[in-house]
Scaffold this motif. Structure first.
Motif, PDB file in Angstrom:
ATOM      1  N   ARG A  58       0.817  -1.219   0.000  1.00 19.60           N
ATOM      2  CA  ARG A  58       0.000   0.000   0.000  1.00 19.60           C
ATOM      3  C   ARG A  58       0.852   1.271   0.000  1.00 19.60           C
ATOM      4  O   ARG A  58       0.337   2.364  -0.277  1.00 19.60           O
TER       5      ARG A  58
ATOM      6  N   ASP B  48       1.906   0.563  -7.133  1.00 17.08           N
ATOM      7  CA  ASP B  48       1.377  -0.751  -7.489  1.00 17.08           C
ATOM      8  C   ASP B  48       2.470  -1.778  -7.212  1.00 17.08           C
ATOM      9  O   ASP B  48       3.586  -1.433  -6.801  1.00 17.08           O
ATOM     10  N   HIS B  49       2.154  -3.055  -7.454  1.00 23.05           N
ATOM     11  CA  HIS B  49       3.115  -4.123  -7.140  1.00 23.05           C
ATOM     12  C   HIS B  49       4.390  -3.977  -7.959  1.00 23.05           C
ATOM     13  O   HIS B  49       5.508  -4.167  -7.444  1.00 23.05           O
TER      14      HIS B  49
ATOM     15  N   SER C  97       5.728  -1.268  -9.136  1.00 27.48           N
ATOM     16  CA  SER C  97       6.517  -0.160  -8.589  1.00 27.48           C
ATOM     17  C   SER C  97       7.252  -0.590  -7.326  1.00 27.48           C
ATOM     18  O   SER C  97       8.400  -0.189  -7.092  1.00 27.48           O
TER      19      SER C  97
END
Length: 280
Positions: free
Chosen positions: A169, A173-174, A176
């Protein structure tokens, strides 16, 4: 590097900043030329770091100002320079060189802090290496001059903080997150490391923190293909591992004098002199 809010600094901060390098990241001792015992390995320097932009904590009424926190960090740095370094595997060893600094940074993420600090330190080291008043007199030699040392950072944090460091969080995003963590940990990029002290926090049970220690290295290895020794877990004192700045603030506000056992004498005097955390 001990990055924290220091609101106020506690004995837990002192213990974290005093840690010696974990055994799995300690360099091999040089060949012995005599019967003398090998020297104690230590970090070259320690940095107490305050971020004015925290991903989780905003300045609230009644908090110490940033100027007051810096003043208390300087007191803690002075205490740190006088105290022995600690390790989770052997008796404390005296600090060979009290090389302690205090800094403030405008960056909320550990990945960003790593990059900014490395840029600054590389420029600083290069500047010192080229300064004739600082650089040692050259020795006549046929070999090329040695390159300036390359700074490497080890971030010290508690289990409550490392959970946030690897939480999706806090990234866009994943993908990144993967890019950011690879940059932070990769030897070809920032080459930074993490030493995580086992702490008893209000936000997680002992079982959850034990599970984190087991699962985290494998989690990191899945997408970074790095050795597990990029992250190490260590112990600090039984009392210190439960101390928190928030508890000190609560005890001061309620008139519970036991807060004094949770901070150094110099920090306690500062809180008294400036009447910090007392009800308004």
């Amino acid at each position: 590097v001990l990055d924290s809010s220091f609101n106020p600094p506690t004995l837990a901060h002192l213990s974290l900043a005093s840690l010696l390098p974990p055994t799995n990241t300690t360099p091999a001792p040089p060949p012995q030329t005599s019967a003398a015992a090998p020297p104690d390995f230590n970090f070259d320097a320690r940095l107490l770091l305050l971020s004015v932009r925290n991903a989780d904590k905003q300045l609230k009424p009644g908090d110490a100002t940033y100027e007051q926190r810096i003043a208390m960090m300087v007191l803690l740095a002075q205490d740190l320079a006088r105290s022995p370094s600690s390790t989770h595997t052997s008796p404390p060893a005296p600090t060979r060189d009290p090389n302690v600094a205090v800094a403030i940074i405008d960056e909320p993420t550990f990945v960003g802090k790593s990059s900014l600090l490395l840029d600054f330190l590389r420029a600083r080291v290069a500047s010192l290496a080229s300064d004739p008043e600082v650089r040692p007199a050259p020795i006549v030699s046929t070999r090329s001059p040695a390159a300036p040392p390359t700074p490497k950072l080890t971030f010290v944090m508690g289990t409550d903080t490392i959970v946030r460091f690897f939480a999706a969080r806090y990234y866009a995003d994943h993908e990144s997150m993967v890019v950011a963590l690879r940059r932070f940990l990769s030897p070809q990029e920032d080459d930074s490391r993490i030493v995580c002290a086992r702490r008893t926090s209000k936000g997680a049970s002992a079982g959850e923190e034990e599970a984190l220690e087991v699962q985290l290295p494998d989690f990191v290895g899945e997408f970074t293909a790095l050795d597990h020794d990029r992250i190490s877990f260590v112990d600090i004192g039984e009392k210190e591992c439960v101390y928190s700045s928030s508890e000190v603030r609560e005890k001061v506000a309620s008139g519970d004098a036991t807060w004094r056992s949770m901070v150094t004498e110099s920090v306690a005097k500062y809180l008294d002199d400036h009447r910090l955390y007392l009800p308004q």
